[in-house]
Design a protein around this motif. Structure first.
Motif, PDB file in Angstrom:
ATOM      1  N   LEU A 114      36.610 -32.943  15.091  1.00 43.43           N
ATOM      2  CA  LEU A 114      35.457 -33.541  14.436  1.00 43.43           C
ATOM      3  C   LEU A 114      35.953 -34.478  13.345  1.00 43.43           C
ATOM      4  CD1 LEU A 114      33.201 -30.382  14.027  1.00 43.43           C
ATOM      5  CD2 LEU A 114      33.162 -32.088  15.851  1.00 43.43           C
ATOM      6  N   HIS A 115      35.277 -35.606  13.191  1.00 44.58           N
ATOM      7  CA  HIS A 115      35.638 -36.533  12.123  1.00 44.58           C
ATOM      8  C   HIS A 115      35.455 -35.837  10.780  1.00 44.58           C
ATOM      9  CE1 HIS A 115      35.336 -40.045   9.439  1.00 44.58           C
ATOM     10  NE2 HIS A 115      36.179 -40.585  10.316  1.00 44.58           N
ATOM     11  N   ARG A 116      36.308 -36.129   9.834  1.00 46.78           N
ATOM     12  CA  ARG A 116      36.314 -35.416   8.554  1.00 46.78           C
ATOM     13  C   ARG A 116      34.998 -35.536   7.781  1.00 46.78           C
ATOM     14  NH1 ARG A 116      39.448 -40.103   7.260  1.00 46.78           N
ATOM     15  NH2 ARG A 116      38.488 -41.213   5.541  1.00 46.78           N
ATOM     16  N   SER A 117      34.199 -36.568   8.059  1.00 44.21           N
ATOM     17  CA  SER A 117      32.930 -36.723   7.350  1.00 44.21           C
ATOM     18  C   SER A 117      31.753 -36.082   8.096  1.00 44.21           C
ATOM     19  CB  SER A 117      32.637 -38.205   7.118  1.00 44.21           C
ATOM     20  OG  SER A 117      32.415 -38.852   8.355  1.00 44.21           O
ATOM     21  N   SER A 118      32.027 -35.454   9.226  1.00 38.07           N
ATOM     22  CA  SER A 118      30.963 -34.844  10.018  1.00 38.07           C
ATOM     23  C   SER A 118      30.311 -33.690   9.276  1.00 38.07           C
ATOM     24  CB  SER A 118      31.533 -34.322  11.349  1.00 38.07           C
ATOM     25  OG  SER A 118      30.567 -33.567  12.036  1.00 38.07           O
ATOM     26  N   VAL A 119      29.005 -33.545   9.440  1.00 38.20           N
ATOM     27  CA  VAL A 119      28.298 -32.421   8.831  1.00 38.20           C
ATOM     28  C   VAL A 119      28.716 -31.104   9.478  1.00 38.20           C
ATOM     29  CG1 VAL A 119      26.305 -33.762   8.079  1.00 38.20           C
ATOM     30  CG2 VAL A 119      26.288 -32.711  10.344  1.00 38.20           C
ATOM     31  N   ASN A 120      29.341 -31.153  10.649  1.00 36.99           N
ATOM     32  CA  ASN A 120      29.773 -29.944  11.348  1.00 36.99           C
ATOM     33  C   ASN A 120      31.192 -29.497  10.998  1.00 36.99           C
ATOM     34  OD1 ASN A 120      27.425 -29.380  12.920  1.00 36.99           O
ATOM     35  ND2 ASN A 120      27.906 -31.192  14.125  1.00 36.99           N
ATOM     36  N   VAL A 121      31.916 -30.290  10.237  1.00 39.33           N
ATOM     37  CA  VAL A 121      33.277 -29.907   9.847  1.00 39.33           C
ATOM     38  C   VAL A 121      33.216 -28.705   8.914  1.00 39.33           C
ATOM     39  CG1 VAL A 121      35.236 -30.619   8.398  1.00 39.33           C
ATOM     40  CG2 VAL A 121      34.375 -32.139  10.129  1.00 39.33           C
ATOM     41  N   GLY A 122      34.094 -27.751   9.155  1.00 40.91           N
ATOM     42  CA  GLY A 122      34.191 -26.608   8.262  1.00 40.91           C
ATOM     43  C   GLY A 122      33.200 -25.492   8.533  1.00 40.91           C
ATOM     44  N   CYS A 123      32.379 -25.629   9.577  1.00 42.66           N
ATOM     45  CA  CYS A 123      31.454 -24.540   9.904  1.00 42.66           C
ATOM     46  C   CYS A 123      32.260 -23.313  10.329  1.00 42.66           C
ATOM     47  CB  CYS A 123      30.519 -24.945  11.044  1.00 42.66           C
ATOM     48  SG  CYS A 123      29.256 -26.105  10.558  1.00 42.66           S
ATOM     49  N   LYS A 124      31.861 -22.185   9.831  1.00 45.98           N
ATOM     50  CA  LYS A 124      32.520 -20.929  10.206  1.00 45.98           C
ATOM     51  C   LYS A 124      32.011 -20.452  11.555  1.00 45.98           C
ATOM     52  CE  LYS A 124      34.516 -20.187   6.114  1.00 45.98           C
ATOM     53  NZ  LYS A 124      35.643 -21.030   5.930  1.00 45.98           N
ATOM     54  N   GLN A 125      30.725 -20.731  11.835  1.00 38.94           N
ATOM     55  CA  GLN A 125      30.102 -20.275  13.063  1.00 38.94           C
ATOM     56  C   GLN A 125      29.124 -21.340  13.531  1.00 38.94           C
ATOM     57  OE1 GLN A 125      28.250 -16.487  12.583  1.00 38.94           O
ATOM     58  NE2 GLN A 125      27.732 -16.297  14.737  1.00 38.94           N
ATOM     59  N   TYR A 126      29.118 -21.613  14.820  1.00 40.26           N
ATOM     60  CA  TYR A 126      28.214 -22.613  15.386  1.00 40.26           C
ATOM     61  C   TYR A 126      27.085 -21.919  16.134  1.00 40.26           C
ATOM     62  CZ  TYR A 126      31.787 -25.993  14.193  1.00 40.26           C
ATOM     63  OH  TYR A 126      32.670 -26.769  13.505  1.00 40.26           O
ATOM     64  N   ALA A 127      25.910 -22.523  16.134  1.00 37.18           N
ATOM     65  CA  ALA A 127      24.724 -21.933  16.761  1.00 37.18           C
ATOM     66  C   ALA A 127      24.693 -22.158  18.265  1.00 37.18           C
ATOM     67  CB  ALA A 127      23.462 -22.517  16.123  1.00 37.18           C
ATOM     68  N   GLY A 128      25.720 -22.714  18.827  1.00 36.78           N
ATOM     69  CA  GLY A 128      25.815 -22.949  20.263  1.00 36.78           C
ATOM     70  C   GLY A 128      27.260 -23.149  20.646  1.00 36.78           C
ATOM     71  N   GLN A 129      27.494 -23.377  21.925  1.00 37.63           N
ATOM     72  CA  GLN A 129      28.864 -23.543  22.409  1.00 37.63           C
ATOM     73  C   GLN A 129      29.182 -24.977  22.787  1.00 37.63           C
ATOM     74  OE1 GLN A 129      28.838 -20.621  25.571  1.00 37.63           O
ATOM     75  NE2 GLN A 129      29.881 -19.168  24.250  1.00 37.63           N
ATOM     76  N   TRP A 130      28.292 -25.882  22.482  1.00 34.07           N
ATOM     77  CA  TRP A 130      28.479 -27.282  22.866  1.00 34.07           C
ATOM     78  C   TRP A 130      28.079 -28.213  21.730  1.00 34.07           C
ATOM     79  CZ3 TRP A 130      30.657 -28.027  27.575  1.00 34.07           C
ATOM     80  CH2 TRP A 130      30.609 -26.967  28.472  1.00 34.07           C
ATOM     81  N   LEU A 131      28.695 -29.374  21.727  1.00 36.83           N
ATOM     82  CA  LEU A 131      28.311 -30.472  20.846  1.00 36.83           C
ATOM     83  C   LEU A 131      27.979 -31.666  21.725  1.00 36.83           C
ATOM     84  CD1 LEU A 131      31.246 -30.459  18.260  1.00 36.83           C
ATOM     85  CD2 LEU A 131      28.915 -29.765  17.784  1.00 36.83           C
ATOM     86  N   VAL A 132      26.925 -32.373  21.389  1.00 36.04           N
ATOM     87  CA  VAL A 132      26.728 -33.707  21.958  1.00 36.04           C
ATOM     88  C   VAL A 132      27.038 -34.668  20.823  1.00 36.04           C
ATOM     89  CG1 VAL A 132      25.088 -33.102  23.765  1.00 36.04           C
ATOM     90  CG2 VAL A 132      24.240 -33.664  21.504  1.00 36.04           C
ATOM     91  N   HIS A 133      27.576 -35.818  21.171  1.00 38.02           N
ATOM     92  CA  HIS A 133      27.975 -36.749  20.111  1.00 38.02           C
ATOM     93  C   HIS A 133      27.698 -38.187  20.512  1.00 38.02           C
ATOM     94  CE1 HIS A 133      31.679 -37.737  22.365  1.00 38.02           C
ATOM     95  NE2 HIS A 133      31.663 -36.454  22.688  1.00 38.02           N
ATOM     96  N   THR A 134      27.570 -39.015  19.494  1.00 40.49           N
ATOM     97  CA  THR A 134      27.246 -40.419  19.716  1.00 40.49           C
ATOM     98  C   THR A 134      28.456 -41.212  20.176  1.00 40.49           C
ATOM     99  OG1 THR A 134      27.688 -40.933  17.401  1.00 40.49           O
ATOM    100  CG2 THR A 134      25.407 -40.436  18.008  1.00 40.49           C
ATOM    101  N   ASP A 135      29.626 -40.865  19.644  1.00 44.42           N
ATOM    102  CA  ASP A 135      30.804 -41.696  19.884  1.00 44.42           C
ATOM    103  C   ASP A 135      32.060 -40.884  19.623  1.00 44.42           C
ATOM    104  OD1 ASP A 135      32.094 -44.014  20.578  1.00 44.42           O
ATOM    105  OD2 ASP A 135      31.587 -45.114  18.771  1.00 44.42           O
ATOM    106  N   ALA A 136      33.176 -41.405  20.080  1.00 45.87           N
ATOM    107  CA  ALA A 136      34.483 -40.823  19.788  1.00 45.87           C
ATOM    108  C   ALA A 136      35.428 -41.982  19.484  1.00 45.87           C
ATOM    109  CB  ALA A 136      34.992 -40.010  20.962  1.00 45.87           C
ATOM    110  N   MET A 137      36.323 -41.752  18.541  1.00 49.67           N
ATOM    111  CA  MET A 137      37.245 -42.796  18.132  1.00 49.67           C
ATOM    112  C   MET A 137      38.639 -42.200  18.003  1.00 49.67           C
ATOM    113  SD  MET A 137      36.894 -45.291  14.822  1.00 49.67           S
ATOM    114  CE  MET A 137      35.327 -45.887  15.389  1.00 49.67           C
TER     115      MET A 137
END
Length: 145
Positions: free
Chosen positions: A101-124
């Protein structure tokens, strides 16, 4: 509007993409209604017919099922699986490559995710491929698409 733009800039999100997602959600709600879906997340509890007042779309709502479904529909096939082992998360894109995950993502550092998948706009690609603009979705949404 200024707070929205500032938040988006801080977290590497696109305000235009989020506004487009809002339109997709409204269309998705209409499609769900048209095919006979009558779940509580598709109707305004106050009886108003305006889609802008649906609880899942209101600021501060805790119900985001339609939002997640619409985002999954819009950003598929940009899907990344969340693999958790010993409280450590790794992310694998739809091509089988490990990404981060990009360092500025709101999902960075989550201890636990509410699902097993991410959808994303872009990758770099930096030193490693970074996923931008990600949202956690459940298995059912990925299976739909």
């Amino acid at each position: 509007a200024d707070r929205s733009a500032s938040y988006c800039q801080t977290h590497s999100l696109s305000l235009e993409t989020l506004e487009m997602a809002q339109l997709m959600i409204t269309q998705f709600v209409q499609l769900m209604r048209n095919v006979g879906y009558d779940g509580a997340d598709c109707f305004d509890p106050s009886g108003k017919s305006d889609d802008a007042h649906l609880a899942p779309l209101d600021p501060g709502s805790t119900e985001y099922l339609l939002v997640r479904a619409a985002l999954c529909a819009g950003f598929y096939p940009n899907v990344t699986s969340i693999q958790t082992r010993s409280q450590r998360h790794t992310f694998v894109n739809n091509r089988g490559a490990e990404v981060q995950l990009h360092r500025s993502s709101v999902n960075v550092g989550c201890k636990q995710y509410a699902g097993q998948w991410l959808v994303h706009t872009d990758a770099m690609k930096f030193a490693k491929v970074n996923v931008l603009g990600s949202t956690v979705v459940g298995d059912a949404f990925v299976l739909l698409f």
